[in-house]
Design a protein around this motif. Structure first.
Motif, PDB file in Angstrom:
ATOM      1  N   SER A  84       0.864  -1.137   0.058  1.00 52.96           N
ATOM      2  CA  SER A  84       0.107  -0.113   0.006  1.00 52.96           C
ATOM      3  C   SER A  84       0.745   1.253  -0.197  1.00 52.96           C
ATOM      4  N   VAL A  85       1.881   1.362   0.631  1.00 54.63           N
ATOM      5  CA  VAL A  85       2.702   2.374   0.861  1.00 54.63           C
ATOM      6  C   VAL A  85       3.527   2.551  -0.397  1.00 54.63           C
ATOM      7  N   ASP A  86       3.902   1.480  -1.014  1.00 55.76           N
ATOM      8  CA  ASP A  86       4.421   1.441  -2.467  1.00 55.76           C
ATOM      9  C   ASP A  86       3.739   1.900  -3.493  1.00 55.76           C
ATOM     10  N   THR A 220      -2.268  -4.629  15.682  1.00 52.41           N
ATOM     11  CA  THR A 220      -0.940  -4.947  16.369  1.00 52.41           C
ATOM     12  C   THR A 220       0.205  -4.813  15.421  1.00 52.41           C
ATOM     13  N   SER A 221      -0.180  -4.489  13.955  1.00 53.79           N
ATOM     14  CA  SER A 221       0.902  -4.173  13.048  1.00 53.79           C
ATOM     15  C   SER A 221       1.052  -3.011  12.532  1.00 53.79           C
ATOM     16  N   LEU A 222       0.264  -2.028  13.253  1.00 56.46           N
ATOM     17  CA  LEU A 222       0.436  -0.611  12.958  1.00 56.46           C
ATOM     18  C   LEU A 222       1.759   0.040  13.332  1.00 56.46           C
ATOM     19  N   PRO A 223       2.581  -0.541  14.327  1.00 54.88           N
ATOM     20  CA  PRO A 223       3.722   0.141  14.358  1.00 54.88           C
ATOM     21  C   PRO A 223       4.843  -0.222  13.190  1.00 54.88           C
ATOM     22  N   GLU A 224       4.555  -1.482  12.529  1.00 56.06           N
ATOM     23  CA  GLU A 224       5.306  -1.485  11.453  1.00 56.06           C
ATOM     24  C   GLU A 224       5.060  -0.555  10.198  1.00 56.06           C
ATOM     25  N   LEU A 225       3.699  -0.062  10.390  1.00 57.68           N
ATOM     26  CA  LEU A 225       3.177   1.023   9.374  1.00 57.68           C
ATOM     27  C   LEU A 225       4.140   2.154   9.585  1.00 57.68           C
ATOM     28  N   VAL A 230       8.230   5.926   7.701  1.00 59.51           N
ATOM     29  CA  VAL A 230       9.362   6.676   7.768  1.00 59.51           C
ATOM     30  C   VAL A 230      10.460   6.220   6.885  1.00 59.51           C
ATOM     31  N   ALA A 231      10.598   4.985   6.554  1.00 63.54           N
ATOM     32  CA  ALA A 231      11.862   4.526   5.634  1.00 63.54           C
ATOM     33  C   ALA A 231      11.534   5.077   4.121  1.00 63.54           C
ATOM     34  N   PHE A 232      10.142   5.253   3.891  1.00 68.23           N
ATOM     35  CA  PHE A 232      10.084   5.709   2.613  1.00 68.23           C
ATOM     36  C   PHE A 232      10.292   7.139   2.668  1.00 68.23           C
TER      37      PHE A 232
END
Length: 323
Positions: A84-86, A220-225, A230-232
């Motif tokens: 999605s971020v990509d 629980t996966s939102l921290p990975e988001l 940030v990385a992008f």
């Protein structure tokens, strides 16, 4: 009221997990634990603590569907985040800049490890040792092998995101104290998330597999988001992909821990057969990721974007099926 508590617990888990990531980064920078491997494990453990506490609580209340669904669902949701971020930053064509040799080992390991889970769910009579499924032992052996492989190949390690200047001003003692405090908060909020999720499934008639693999897994996966975004924004696309793929492998190790705490039988024997779809989705998503990093020709336009679109559509279809 149950829905309100579920949402509140999810918000607290996300906030606390982001803080864990922040202070874990400081600890890895300023302590004797600053080695790349230990530091990576510390950060991975910090971002994956919500999954662990939520699944362990689900085991305690005897709901293996939520426990397993949370782990497997978090893995597919993590890949959904990356796709999605990509797609959002599609003009940057970030996946074109990934190096195959850096990402391929993690993807292949993810495919193999998740396939072990698929076989264990399908093969009801899979052997177990001390009430822990044979597949869990294979996961541990495979994970150790992958760690050794990365340890011996420094070029394959992704570059870490360096903390902001304000983060560097935090003392080690304060970082350790805050890390422990937020770890306790995550443990408490993650427990509430499991209990309210179990209750939500009961009063709404929703499948526990859906609650675990979609609702709780997404929470629980939102921290990975946050990490991926940030990385992008820093144009560190290898870090974005590496953090997701590494987190997925770590989550499978947490599934081993969950099985160890579930004493009735091997935990995959106690899960709903529909869980197979979440595991298979994980395998299919990673096969698409393998195609992305392996394709030789640099793509643009729709020919670039379609793999990310496929990943998103597969997730939506699976969510509808489990619901």
């Amino acid at each position: 009221m149950v829905l309100f508590l579920f949402i509140l617990a999810a918000v607290i888990v996300v906030f606390a997990a982001v803080q864990l990531n922040k202070y874990g980064d400081v600890i890895s920078e300023k302590s004797s634990l600053s080695g790349a491997m230990v530091g990576g494990l510390l950060i991975a453990g910090a971002t994956s603590l919500p999954e662990l506490t939520t699944s362990l609580t689900a085991v305690y209340i005897d709901n293996p569907d939520i426990a397993v669904g949370n782990m497997l669902g978090s893995n597919v949701f993590n890949l959904l985040i990356l796709a999605s971020v990509d797609l959002f930053y599609r003009k940057r064509r970030a996946f074109n800049q990934l190096h195959s040799k850096d990402q391929t080992p993690s993807i292949i390991a993810g495919i193999l490890f998740t396939s072990f889970v698929v076989v264990a769910i399908l093969w009801v009579q899979v052997p177990s040792i001390f009430n822990i499924g044979l597949e869990m032992y294979l996961l541990v052996i495979g994970y150790i092998f992958v760690l050794k492989m990365f340890e011996g190949n420094p070029a394959s390690q992704t570059e870490e995101i360096k903390p902001e200047s304000k983060t560097l001003q935090i003392t080690l003692k304060k970082a350790v104290t805050n890390f422990v405090v937020f770890a306790v908060i995550v443990f408490a909020a993650g427990s509430v998330l499991s209990i309210t999720g179990d209750r939500l499934a009961e009063i709404s008639g929703m499948n526990s597999s859906f609650v675990g693999s979609v609702l709780i897994a997404a929470s629980t996966s939102l921290p990975e988001l946050v990490t991926v975004v940030v990385a992008f924004r820093m144009a560190n696309y290898s870090m974005a992909a590496g953090s997701i793929l590494g987190s997925n492998l770590f989550n499978l190790m947490l599934l081993v821990v969950t099985d160890a705490f579930y004493r009735e039988e091997a935990i995959l024997k106690g899960t709903d057969p529909t869980m197979i779809w979440t595991a298979l989705l994980g395998v299919l998503m990673m096969i698409v990721m393998l195609y992305i990093v392996k394709r030789q020709k640099k793509q643009s336009g729709f020919s670039y974007a379609w793999p990310s679109i496929v990943i998103i559509l597969m997730y939506l279809v699976l969510s509808y099926m489990t619901f």
